[in-house]
Write a protein that holds these residues in place. Structure first.
Motif, PDB file in Angstrom:
ATOM      1  N   UNK A   3      11.004 -31.271  33.918  1.00  0.00           N
ATOM      2  CA  UNK A   3      10.221 -32.511  33.967  1.00  0.00           C
ATOM      3  C   UNK A   3      10.753 -33.551  34.942  1.00  0.00           C
ATOM      4  N   UNK A   4      12.056 -33.577  35.189  1.00  0.00           N
ATOM      5  CA  UNK A   4      12.603 -34.579  36.100  1.00  0.00           C
ATOM      6  C   UNK A   4      12.521 -34.154  37.565  1.00  0.00           C
ATOM      7  N   UNK A   5      12.274 -32.888  37.805  1.00  0.00           N
ATOM      8  CA  UNK A   5      12.228 -32.358  39.171  1.00  0.00           C
ATOM      9  C   UNK A   5      11.322 -31.127  39.196  1.00  0.00           C
ATOM     10  N   UNK A   6      10.021 -31.278  38.981  1.00  0.00           N
ATOM     11  CA  UNK A   6       9.130 -30.123  38.849  1.00  0.00           C
ATOM     12  C   UNK A   6       9.147 -29.235  40.094  1.00  0.00           C
ATOM     13  N   UNK A   7       9.253 -27.924  39.902  1.00  0.00           N
ATOM     14  CA  UNK A   7       9.216 -27.014  41.046  1.00  0.00           C
ATOM     15  C   UNK A   7       7.818 -26.936  41.638  1.00  0.00           C
ATOM     16  N   UNK A   8       7.740 -26.488  42.874  1.00  0.00           N
ATOM     17  CA  UNK A   8       6.439 -26.232  43.481  1.00  0.00           C
ATOM     18  C   UNK A   8       5.898 -24.894  42.980  1.00  0.00           C
ATOM     19  N   UNK A   9       4.639 -24.631  43.268  1.00  0.00           N
ATOM     20  CA  UNK A   9       4.011 -23.343  42.966  1.00  0.00           C
ATOM     21  C   UNK A   9       3.773 -22.637  44.293  1.00  0.00           C
ATOM     22  N   UNK A  10       4.165 -21.371  44.369  1.00  0.00           N
ATOM     23  CA  UNK A  10       4.111 -20.624  45.627  1.00  0.00           C
ATOM     24  C   UNK A  10       3.271 -19.371  45.453  1.00  0.00           C
ATOM     25  N   UNK A  11       2.450 -19.056  46.477  1.00  0.00           N
ATOM     26  CA  UNK A  11       1.597 -17.870  46.403  1.00  0.00           C
ATOM     27  C   UNK A  11       1.217 -17.369  47.786  1.00  0.00           C
ATOM     28  N   UNK A  12       0.903 -16.078  47.853  1.00  0.00           N
ATOM     29  CA  UNK A  12       0.196 -15.521  49.002  1.00  0.00           C
ATOM     30  C   UNK A  12      -1.293 -15.566  48.673  1.00  0.00           C
ATOM     31  N   UNK A  13      -2.149 -15.244  49.664  1.00  0.00           N
ATOM     32  CA  UNK A  13      -3.578 -15.488  49.482  1.00  0.00           C
ATOM     33  C   UNK A  13      -4.465 -14.253  49.608  1.00  0.00           C
ATOM     34  N   UNK A  14      -3.912 -13.123  50.053  1.00  0.00           N
ATOM     35  CA  UNK A  14      -4.685 -11.900  50.092  1.00  0.00           C
ATOM     36  C   UNK A  14      -5.641 -11.803  51.266  1.00  0.00           C
ATOM     37  N   UNK A  15      -6.566 -10.850  51.167  1.00  0.00           N
ATOM     38  CA  UNK A  15      -7.459 -10.553  52.275  1.00  0.00           C
ATOM     39  C   UNK A  15      -6.807  -9.589  53.252  1.00  0.00           C
ATOM     40  N   UNK A  16      -7.532  -9.213  54.289  1.00  0.00           N
ATOM     41  CA  UNK A  16      -7.037  -8.279  55.305  1.00  0.00           C
ATOM     42  C   UNK A  16      -6.974  -8.967  56.665  1.00  0.00           C
ATOM     43  N   UNK A  17      -5.994  -8.578  57.512  1.00  0.00           N
ATOM     44  CA  UNK A  17      -5.841  -9.248  58.808  1.00  0.00           C
ATOM     45  C   UNK A  17      -7.120  -9.306  59.631  1.00  0.00           C
ATOM     46  N   UNK A  18      -7.918  -8.242  59.612  1.00  0.00           N
ATOM     47  CA  UNK A  18      -9.131  -8.209  60.428  1.00  0.00           C
ATOM     48  C   UNK A  18     -10.202  -9.173  59.938  1.00  0.00           C
ATOM     49  N   UNK A  19     -10.025  -9.727  58.735  1.00  0.00           N
ATOM     50  CA  UNK A  19     -11.025 -10.621  58.152  1.00  0.00           C
ATOM     51  C   UNK A  19     -10.876 -12.078  58.562  1.00  0.00           C
ATOM     52  N   UNK A  20      -9.818 -12.448  59.255  1.00  0.00           N
ATOM     53  CA  UNK A  20      -9.488 -13.859  59.418  1.00  0.00           C
ATOM     54  C   UNK A  20     -10.654 -14.705  59.921  1.00  0.00           C
ATOM     55  N   UNK A  21     -11.255 -14.322  61.007  1.00  0.00           N
ATOM     56  CA  UNK A  21     -12.339 -15.130  61.571  1.00  0.00           C
ATOM     57  C   UNK A  21     -13.505 -15.260  60.593  1.00  0.00           C
ATOM     58  N   UNK A  22     -13.730 -14.222  59.817  1.00  0.00           N
ATOM     59  CA  UNK A  22     -14.837 -14.223  58.864  1.00  0.00           C
ATOM     60  C   UNK A  22     -14.575 -15.124  57.668  1.00  0.00           C
ATOM     61  N   UNK A  23     -13.314 -15.202  57.222  1.00  0.00           N
ATOM     62  CA  UNK A  23     -13.024 -15.868  55.945  1.00  0.00           C
ATOM     63  C   UNK A  23     -12.259 -17.178  56.086  1.00  0.00           C
ATOM     64  N   UNK A  24     -11.895 -17.584  57.297  1.00  0.00           N
ATOM     65  CA  UNK A  24     -11.014 -18.742  57.424  1.00  0.00           C
ATOM     66  C   UNK A  24     -11.639 -20.025  56.862  1.00  0.00           C
TER      67      UNK A  24
END
Length: 317
Positions: free
Chosen positions: A140-161
């Protein structure tokens, strides 16, 4: 510029008062539209992602005895601290043992694929809320951040950005309401795999509670230098993972620190020069811990021995 060196173990009160040695760079959440700067010293930690088979309290004790000063707690479905099954008694026990072992909780890890239907999106928002609540419950005095990756495929970037921007905008608002940072990571196998893509998304969302998690191993596999990956993210990163890797996109494997060619002394120096003051946490890849015979304690010891010190003071090993 002061180089990183590993500090002697500090209790929570000590590290909050010792920050005058460092430039302000980490944002602690309080009740405001944007988190104000709070002086903070960087610690070296181990992600309990690499200790799934150990009881949480044993994992904490082992990390502290090896010399780590912070940990990341995975809350993925089916894990010991899964937010859907983590009981009040277990939370209390974890917090007490982290304090007893003088370990800062740097981050809470979840795995939240951003793409998918609306039901999946709503489920992710629910898990983010649960993770943010847990952050306040455990520290409570120093809450940690929340960390994640986001998934998808490299070839999708332009489509899903644009969908990344839209949905991360909603995610960031959940975290702003909870006053907990969200750090998202570019991944070699995901739609968002490059530093400039991660920087672009954060700039588009324009919410200070959305930040970057930096992991050079994913960029090293793309033959990118440390300098060209740190520069676009320097003002955005609040969390760092370290591990080694070998191979190339589409055909690679992750390794423990020290098993590859990553120059960690140079990496830590460049992070320091870029003004980074968050924690640096070893992540053991699932490619490694899923192998037969994997020993989480031996792996944690090997990683610690392979890494140079960080912080303000040289600690004895």
């Amino acid at each position: 510029m002061t180089k990183f060196s590993r500090p002697a173990p500090l209790d929570r009160r000590s590290f909050l008062t010792a920050g005058s040695v460092f430039a302000a760079g980490f944002m602690l959440p309080i009740a405001s539209a944007a988190p104000p700067p709070q002086q903070r010293i960087p610690l070296l930690g181990f992600s309990l992602y690499g200790m799934k088979t150990l009881p949480l309290n044993k994992a904490l004790t082992q990390c502290a005895s090896i010399g780590y000063q912070c940990v990341e707690l995975p809350v993925l479905a089916g894990w010991p601290a899964d937010t859907a099954t983590f009981t009040a008694a277990t939370k209390k026990d974890f917090r007490a043992n982290a304090e007893k072992n003088k370990l800062r909780l740097s981050a809470i890890m979840d795995n939240l694929p951003l793409l998918g239907d609306e039901a999946k999106h709503r489920a992710n928002l629910g898990r983010l809320k649960a993770a943010a609540l847990l952050a306040h419950e455990l520290a409570p005095s120093d809450p940690p951040l929340v960390e994640t990756v986001l998934g998808g495929k490299p070839a999708q970037w332009d489509e899903v950005k644009q969908q990344f921007v839209d949905r991360l905008g909603e995610w960031a608002q959940v975290m702003a309401d909870a006053k907990v940072k969200l750090a998202v990571k570019a991944h070699i196998s995901n739609a968002m795999q490059r530093p400039e893509q991660l920087a672009w998304v954060i700039d588009q969302v324009k919410n200070p509670w959305l930040t970057a998690a930096y992991d050079y191993s994913h960029f090293e596999l793309q033959k990118l230098t440390m300098a060209e990956t740190i520069q676009p993210l320097a003002s955005k990163m609040t969390f760092v993972h370290v591990k080694d890797a070998e191979g190339e996109p589409g055909k690679f494997k992750f390794l423990l620190p020290g098993e590859g060619k990553t120059d960690y002394k140079e990496l830590f120096s460049q992070l320091s020069q870029a003004g980074y003051t968050g924690d640096i946490v070893v992540e053991v890849s699932g490619q490694v811990f899923s192998q037969a015979g994997y020993d989480p304690i031996a792996a944690a010891k090997k990683c610690f021995a392979a890494l140079p010190p960080i912080g303000t003071k040289q600690a004895s090993r």
